[in-house]
Design a protein around this motif. Structure first.
Motif, PDB file in Angstrom:
ATOM      1  N   UNK A  50      10.276  -5.158  26.266  1.00  0.00           N
ATOM      2  CA  UNK A  50      11.430  -5.975  25.900  1.00  0.00           C
ATOM      3  C   UNK A  50      12.692  -5.521  26.633  1.00  0.00           C
ATOM      4  N   UNK A  51      12.715  -4.269  27.076  1.00  0.00           N
ATOM      5  CA  UNK A  51      13.905  -3.712  27.706  1.00  0.00           C
ATOM      6  C   UNK A  51      13.815  -3.689  29.230  1.00  0.00           C
ATOM      7  N   UNK A  52      12.787  -4.316  29.769  1.00  0.00           N
ATOM      8  CA  UNK A  52      12.608  -4.353  31.219  1.00  0.00           C
ATOM      9  C   UNK A  52      11.554  -3.358  31.654  1.00  0.00           C
ATOM     10  N   UNK A  53      10.862  -3.699  32.680  1.00  0.00           N
ATOM     11  CA  UNK A  53       9.795  -2.856  33.182  1.00  0.00           C
ATOM     12  C   UNK A  53       8.462  -3.268  32.589  1.00  0.00           C
ATOM     13  N   UNK A  54       7.415  -2.835  33.231  1.00  0.00           N
ATOM     14  CA  UNK A  54       6.075  -3.132  32.743  1.00  0.00           C
ATOM     15  C   UNK A  54       5.137  -2.046  33.225  1.00  0.00           C
ATOM     16  N   UNK A  55       3.953  -2.077  32.687  1.00  0.00           N
ATOM     17  CA  UNK A  55       2.948  -1.080  33.026  1.00  0.00           C
ATOM     18  C   UNK A  55       1.897  -1.055  31.949  1.00  0.00           C
ATOM     19  N   UNK A  56       1.346   0.118  31.708  1.00  0.00           N
ATOM     20  CA  UNK A  56       0.376   0.268  30.632  1.00  0.00           C
ATOM     21  C   UNK A  56       1.114   0.539  29.327  1.00  0.00           C
ATOM     22  N   UNK A  57       0.817  -0.268  28.340  1.00  0.00           N
ATOM     23  CA  UNK A  57       1.397  -0.104  27.010  1.00  0.00           C
ATOM     24  C   UNK A  57       0.386   0.620  26.137  1.00  0.00           C
ATOM     25  N   UNK A  58       0.819   1.733  25.587  1.00  0.00           N
ATOM     26  CA  UNK A  58       0.020   2.480  24.620  1.00  0.00           C
ATOM     27  C   UNK A  58       0.612   2.201  23.250  1.00  0.00           C
ATOM     28  N   UNK A  59      -0.120   1.433  22.433  1.00  0.00           N
ATOM     29  CA  UNK A  59       0.301   1.205  21.051  1.00  0.00           C
ATOM     30  C   UNK A  59      -0.221   2.397  20.264  1.00  0.00           C
ATOM     31  N   UNK A  60       0.699   3.182  19.710  1.00  0.00           N
ATOM     32  CA  UNK A  60       0.261   4.428  19.104  1.00  0.00           C
ATOM     33  C   UNK A  60       1.088   4.811  17.876  1.00  0.00           C
ATOM     34  N   UNK A  61       0.600   5.823  17.194  1.00  0.00           N
ATOM     35  CA  UNK A  61       1.301   6.395  16.046  1.00  0.00           C
ATOM     36  C   UNK A  61       1.800   7.763  16.493  1.00  0.00           C
ATOM     37  N   UNK A  62       3.140   7.918  16.470  1.00  0.00           N
ATOM     38  CA  UNK A  62       3.773   9.162  16.878  1.00  0.00           C
ATOM     39  C   UNK A  62       4.522   9.715  15.670  1.00  0.00           C
ATOM     40  N   UNK A  63       4.141  10.897  15.254  1.00  0.00           N
ATOM     41  CA  UNK A  63       4.789  11.552  14.120  1.00  0.00           C
ATOM     42  C   UNK A  63       4.865  10.626  12.902  1.00  0.00           C
TER      43      UNK A  63
END
Length: 83
Positions: A50-63
């Protein structure tokens, strides 16, 4: 609230096949650097941020929180409410 692209350090395990598995996110904040464990990776796919840029998106749980972590060329970033 506005989102920002925040580049972060990530500790990554690279398999012998070349697959990347992020293990820890290093947050450089006002208190200094803090590390946060990446508890679970739900999905990995190509996507635009949403903020610009693209690549591999890792949908994850962090802390304990669900987050989007992006790998863009040779850098990692998250969508953050703090610049």
């Amino acid at each position: 609230m506005r989102l920002y692209k925040r580049y972060v350090e990530v500790i990554v395990l690279t398999s012998k096949e070349g697959k990347l598995k992020p293990l820890y996110l290093i947050w450089d904040g006002e208190e200094g650097k803090e590390s946060f464990r990446i508890d679970k990776i739900y999905n990995i796919r190509k996507a635009a941020s949403q903020v610009g840029g693209c690549g591999l998106l890792y949908e994850c749980r962090i802390d304990g929180k669900d987050r989007f972590l992006f790998y863009e060329r040779d850098r990692w970033f998250i969508e953050s409410y703090k610049p």
